[in-house]
Motif scaffolding. Structure first.
Motif, PDB file in Angstrom:
ATOM      1  N   ALA A 172       0.825  -1.208   0.000  1.00 35.03           N
ATOM      2  CA  ALA A 172       0.000   0.000   0.000  1.00 35.03           C
ATOM      3  C   ALA A 172       0.862   1.262   0.000  1.00 35.03           C
ATOM      4  O   ALA A 172       0.463   2.303  -0.539  1.00 35.03           O
ATOM      5  CB  ALA A 172      -0.934   0.010   1.204  1.00 35.03           C
ATOM      6  N   GLU A 173       2.043   1.165   0.584  1.00 36.31           N
ATOM      7  CA  GLU A 173       2.960   2.306   0.643  1.00 36.31           C
ATOM      8  C   GLU A 173       3.867   2.391  -0.584  1.00 36.31           C
ATOM      9  O   GLU A 173       4.775   3.212  -0.637  1.00 36.31           O
ATOM     10  CB  GLU A 173       3.804   2.217   1.918  1.00 36.31           C
ATOM     11  CG  GLU A 173       2.995   2.413   3.196  1.00 36.31           C
ATOM     12  CD  GLU A 173       3.784   2.102   4.451  1.00 36.31           C
ATOM     13  OE1 GLU A 173       4.994   1.770   4.328  1.00 36.31           O
ATOM     14  OE2 GLU A 173       3.201   2.176   5.545  1.00 36.31           O
ATOM     15  N   GLY A 174       3.622   1.524  -1.561  1.00 40.94           N
ATOM     16  CA  GLY A 174       4.398   1.570  -2.795  1.00 40.94           C
ATOM     17  C   GLY A 174       5.633   0.692  -2.805  1.00 40.94           C
ATOM     18  O   GLY A 174       6.430   0.750  -3.740  1.00 40.94           O
ATOM     19  N   GLY A 175       5.809  -0.153  -1.785  1.00 39.13           N
ATOM     20  CA  GLY A 175       6.967  -1.035  -1.724  1.00 39.13           C
ATOM     21  C   GLY A 175       6.736  -2.345  -2.449  1.00 39.13           C
ATOM     22  O   GLY A 175       5.632  -2.631  -2.926  1.00 39.13           O
ATOM     23  N   PHE A 176       7.781  -3.142  -2.508  1.00 42.02           N
ATOM     24  CA  PHE A 176       7.689  -4.448  -3.157  1.00 42.02           C
ATOM     25  C   PHE A 176       7.049  -5.500  -2.247  1.00 42.02           C
ATOM     26  O   PHE A 176       6.597  -6.535  -2.723  1.00 42.02           O
ATOM     27  CB  PHE A 176       9.083  -4.937  -3.566  1.00 42.02           C
ATOM     28  CG  PHE A 176       9.684  -4.183  -4.717  1.00 42.02           C
ATOM     29  CD1 PHE A 176       8.973  -3.970  -5.883  1.00 42.02           C
ATOM     30  CD2 PHE A 176      10.977  -3.695  -4.636  1.00 42.02           C
ATOM     31  CE1 PHE A 176       9.528  -3.286  -6.959  1.00 42.02           C
ATOM     32  CE2 PHE A 176      11.548  -3.007  -5.699  1.00 42.02           C
ATOM     33  CZ  PHE A 176      10.824  -2.804  -6.864  1.00 42.02           C
ATOM     34  N   GLY A 177       7.062  -5.260  -0.938  1.00 40.58           N
ATOM     35  CA  GLY A 177       6.489  -6.235  -0.014  1.00 40.58           C
ATOM     36  C   GLY A 177       7.424  -7.386   0.319  1.00 40.58           C
ATOM     37  O   GLY A 177       6.972  -8.456   0.748  1.00 40.58           O
ATOM     38  N   HIS A 180       0.983 -20.085  -6.557  1.00 41.42           N
ATOM     39  CA  HIS A 180       1.801 -18.938  -6.181  1.00 41.42           C
ATOM     40  C   HIS A 180       3.252 -19.117  -6.635  1.00 41.42           C
ATOM     41  O   HIS A 180       3.842 -18.211  -7.242  1.00 41.42           O
ATOM     42  CB  HIS A 180       1.746 -18.748  -4.669  1.00 41.42           C
ATOM     43  CG  HIS A 180       2.666 -17.690  -4.150  1.00 41.42           C
ATOM     44  ND1 HIS A 180       2.653 -16.388  -4.605  1.00 41.42           N
ATOM     45  CD2 HIS A 180       3.660 -17.748  -3.216  1.00 41.42           C
ATOM     46  CE1 HIS A 180       3.580 -15.692  -3.970  1.00 41.42           C
ATOM     47  NE2 HIS A 180       4.200 -16.499  -3.134  1.00 41.42           N
ATOM     48  N   VAL A 181       3.836 -20.263  -6.341  1.00 41.04           N
ATOM     49  CA  VAL A 181       5.245 -20.477  -6.694  1.00 41.04           C
ATOM     50  C   VAL A 181       5.429 -20.492  -8.208  1.00 41.04           C
ATOM     51  O   VAL A 181       6.463 -20.043  -8.725  1.00 41.04           O
ATOM     52  CB  VAL A 181       5.789 -21.761  -6.039  1.00 41.04           C
ATOM     53  CG1 VAL A 181       7.231 -22.009  -6.456  1.00 41.04           C
ATOM     54  CG2 VAL A 181       5.717 -21.669  -4.522  1.00 41.04           C
ATOM     55  N   ARG A 182       4.436 -20.977  -8.926  1.00 38.43           N
ATOM     56  CA  ARG A 182       4.543 -20.960 -10.391  1.00 38.43           C
ATOM     57  C   ARG A 182       4.448 -19.535 -10.932  1.00 38.43           C
ATOM     58  O   ARG A 182       5.030 -19.225 -11.972  1.00 38.43           O
ATOM     59  CB  ARG A 182       3.478 -21.872 -11.005  1.00 38.43           C
ATOM     60  CG  ARG A 182       3.817 -23.339 -10.770  1.00 38.43           C
ATOM     61  CD  ARG A 182       2.818 -24.298 -11.366  1.00 38.43           C
ATOM     62  NE  ARG A 182       3.244 -25.678 -11.118  1.00 38.43           N
ATOM     63  CZ  ARG A 182       2.556 -26.751 -11.488  1.00 38.43           C
ATOM     64  NH1 ARG A 182       1.392 -26.619 -12.114  1.00 38.43           N
ATOM     65  NH2 ARG A 182       3.022 -27.970 -11.223  1.00 38.43           N
ATOM     66  N   THR A 183       3.741 -18.668 -10.224  1.00 36.15           N
ATOM     67  CA  THR A 183       3.732 -17.252 -10.591  1.00 36.15           C
ATOM     68  C   THR A 183       5.096 -16.639 -10.317  1.00 36.15           C
ATOM     69  O   THR A 183       5.612 -15.845 -11.116  1.00 36.15           O
ATOM     70  CB  THR A 183       2.646 -16.490  -9.812  1.00 36.15           C
ATOM     71  OG1 THR A 183       1.365 -17.001 -10.175  1.00 36.15           O
ATOM     72  CG2 THR A 183       2.686 -14.992 -10.121  1.00 36.15           C
ATOM     73  N   VAL A 184       5.692 -17.002  -9.181  1.00 32.24           N
ATOM     74  CA  VAL A 184       7.036 -16.524  -8.834  1.00 32.24           C
ATOM     75  C   VAL A 184       8.021 -16.860  -9.960  1.00 32.24           C
ATOM     76  O   VAL A 184       8.942 -16.095 -10.257  1.00 32.24           O
ATOM     77  CB  VAL A 184       7.508 -17.145  -7.502  1.00 32.24           C
ATOM     78  CG1 VAL A 184       8.984 -16.831  -7.241  1.00 32.24           C
ATOM     79  CG2 VAL A 184       6.651 -16.648  -6.346  1.00 32.24           C
ATOM     80  N   ALA A 185       7.794 -18.012 -10.607  1.00 34.36           N
ATOM     81  CA  ALA A 185       8.704 -18.479 -11.653  1.00 34.36           C
ATOM     82  C   ALA A 185       8.597 -17.670 -12.941  1.00 34.36           C
ATOM     83  O   ALA A 185       9.472 -17.768 -13.814  1.00 34.36           O
ATOM     84  CB  ALA A 185       8.437 -19.952 -11.955  1.00 34.36           C
ATOM     85  N   PRO A 215       3.751  -7.278  -6.923  1.00 36.01           N
ATOM     86  CA  PRO A 215       3.453  -7.260  -5.479  1.00 36.01           C
ATOM     87  C   PRO A 215       1.974  -7.441  -5.126  1.00 36.01           C
ATOM     88  O   PRO A 215       1.645  -8.305  -4.294  1.00 36.01           O
ATOM     89  CB  PRO A 215       4.008  -5.911  -5.011  1.00 36.01           C
ATOM     90  CG  PRO A 215       5.156  -5.672  -5.942  1.00 36.01           C
ATOM     91  CD  PRO A 215       4.656  -6.156  -7.271  1.00 36.01           C
ATOM     92  N   PRO A 216       1.033  -6.703  -5.729  1.00 34.08           N
ATOM     93  CA  PRO A 216      -0.367  -6.932  -5.374  1.00 34.08           C
ATOM     94  C   PRO A 216      -0.875  -8.304  -5.779  1.00 34.08           C
ATOM     95  O   PRO A 216      -1.724  -8.894  -5.084  1.00 34.08           O
ATOM     96  CB  PRO A 216      -1.121  -5.808  -6.112  1.00 34.08           C
ATOM     97  CG  PRO A 216      -0.190  -5.285  -7.139  1.00 34.08           C
ATOM     98  CD  PRO A 216       1.184  -5.525  -6.609  1.00 34.08           C
ATOM     99  N   ARG A 217      -0.362  -8.836  -6.865  1.00 32.10           N
ATOM    100  CA  ARG A 217      -0.765 -10.181  -7.288  1.00 32.10           C
ATOM    101  C   ARG A 217      -0.267 -11.217  -6.286  1.00 32.10           C
ATOM    102  O   ARG A 217      -0.989 -12.147  -5.915  1.00 32.10           O
ATOM    103  CB  ARG A 217      -0.203 -10.481  -8.683  1.00 32.10           C
ATOM    104  CG  ARG A 217      -0.662 -11.809  -9.262  1.00 32.10           C
ATOM    105  CD  ARG A 217      -0.121 -12.008 -10.657  1.00 32.10           C
ATOM    106  NE  ARG A 217      -0.560 -13.268 -11.226  1.00 32.10           N
ATOM    107  CZ  ARG A 217      -0.135 -13.750 -12.399  1.00 32.10           C
ATOM    108  NH1 ARG A 217       0.712 -13.037 -13.127  1.00 32.10           N
ATOM    109  NH2 ARG A 217      -0.555 -14.910 -12.839  1.00 32.10           N
ATOM    110  N   SER A 218       0.966 -11.055  -5.840  1.00 31.27           N
ATOM    111  CA  SER A 218       1.528 -11.967  -4.843  1.00 31.27           C
ATOM    112  C   SER A 218       0.745 -11.885  -3.539  1.00 31.27           C
ATOM    113  O   SER A 218       0.465 -12.908  -2.897  1.00 31.27           O
ATOM    114  CB  SER A 218       3.001 -11.630  -4.598  1.00 31.27           C
ATOM    115  OG  SER A 218       3.572 -12.521  -3.670  1.00 31.27           O
ATOM    116  N   LEU A 219       0.371 -10.680  -3.150  1.00 30.02           N
ATOM    117  CA  LEU A 219      -0.407 -10.484  -1.924  1.00 30.02           C
ATOM    118  C   LEU A 219      -1.746 -11.218  -2.018  1.00 30.02           C
ATOM    119  O   LEU A 219      -2.176 -11.872  -1.060  1.00 30.02           O
ATOM    120  CB  LEU A 219      -0.632  -8.996  -1.691  1.00 30.02           C
ATOM    121  CG  LEU A 219      -1.454  -8.608  -0.463  1.00 30.02           C
ATOM    122  CD1 LEU A 219      -0.766  -9.064   0.818  1.00 30.02           C
ATOM    123  CD2 LEU A 219      -1.668  -7.089  -0.439  1.00 30.02           C
TER     124      LEU A 219
END
Length: 226
Positions: free
Chosen positions: A131-136, A210-215, A181-185
């Protein structure tokens, strides 16, 4: 001593240009032809340098809309380090999928109320970062650590610890992808909900997704120039 590739020299000139011009996050870079003229190099070298910056998540190229800074500086990782990470990343992601899918499944079966609260708090921390614009990234680290703890598997936890450095690199690589970041959240939220509901298969499926998205990272599609 190995002579730097021409586009590596261009990377340094681009970094200096951004600093001297006072460009900030969200600002647009000049067109490739203009950069080539001002830096005194070929457009091909500029194009190669732009790709490296994009791979590192330092700039974002918008189709038909130019190239924009993601951060206010171009602190470029050495190309040789990028090449080495590109070699190792597929194996790390395979290991993450195997380990973390099982950890999520076990967490749904074994977690205590306190451990579930730890996972929720990690989720909230990441939500605030994004929300603060970071990567999370710190919230992401806390979330996966909390899921690992909730699985109550000392051996799997030890395996995770043994590749902690590589996991951090894969986390950084993933979360600096545009829009990631928002997708991962959202995916973390789905994992949390399955664990909270005590549904092991659903938790495992959510973690696998999730891990396949990370890939899916730009680095793995990058072909380093000789």
């Amino acid at each position: 001593m190995v002579k730097p590739r021409l586009y590596e020299q261009v990377l340094e000139r681009l970094r200096a240009h951004v600093a001297e011009a006072g460009l900030r996050a969200g600002d647009r870079l000049p067109a490739e032809r203009d950069l080539a003229a001002s830096l005194g190099v070929s457009r091909a070298s500029v194009k190669q340098a732009i790709v490296v910056l994009e791979v590192q998540g330092l700039i974002e190229t918008r189709h038909g809309g130019g190239t924009y800074l993601v951060r206010g500086t171009l602190d470029v990782e050495p190309v040789e380090q990028l090449v080495e990470r590109r070699k190792q990343l597929p194996d790390v992601l395979d290991a993450r999928e195997a380990l973390e899918t099982k950890l999520a499944e076990l967490a749904a079966e074994r977690r205590t109320a306190d451990e579930l609260e730890d996972i929720r708090q990690a989720l909230d921390f990441m939500r605030d970062e994004v929300a603060e614009g970071g990567f999370g990234m710190e919230g992401d680290r806390r979330f996966h650590a909390a899921v690992t703890a909730a699985a109550h598997s000392s051996l799997l936890a030890e395996f995770m610890k043994s590749i902690a450095g590589q996991i951090t690199e894969s986390r950084t690589e993933s979360l600096r992808q545009p829009g990631r970041p928002p997708r991962s959240l959202a995916q973390h939220t789905a994992i949390y909900e399955a664990i909270a509901a005590g549904e092991p298969k659903k938790a495992a499926a959510a973690m696998r997704k999730h891990v396949r998205t990370v890939a899916k990272v730009r680095l793995l599609t990058w072909e380093p120039e000789a």
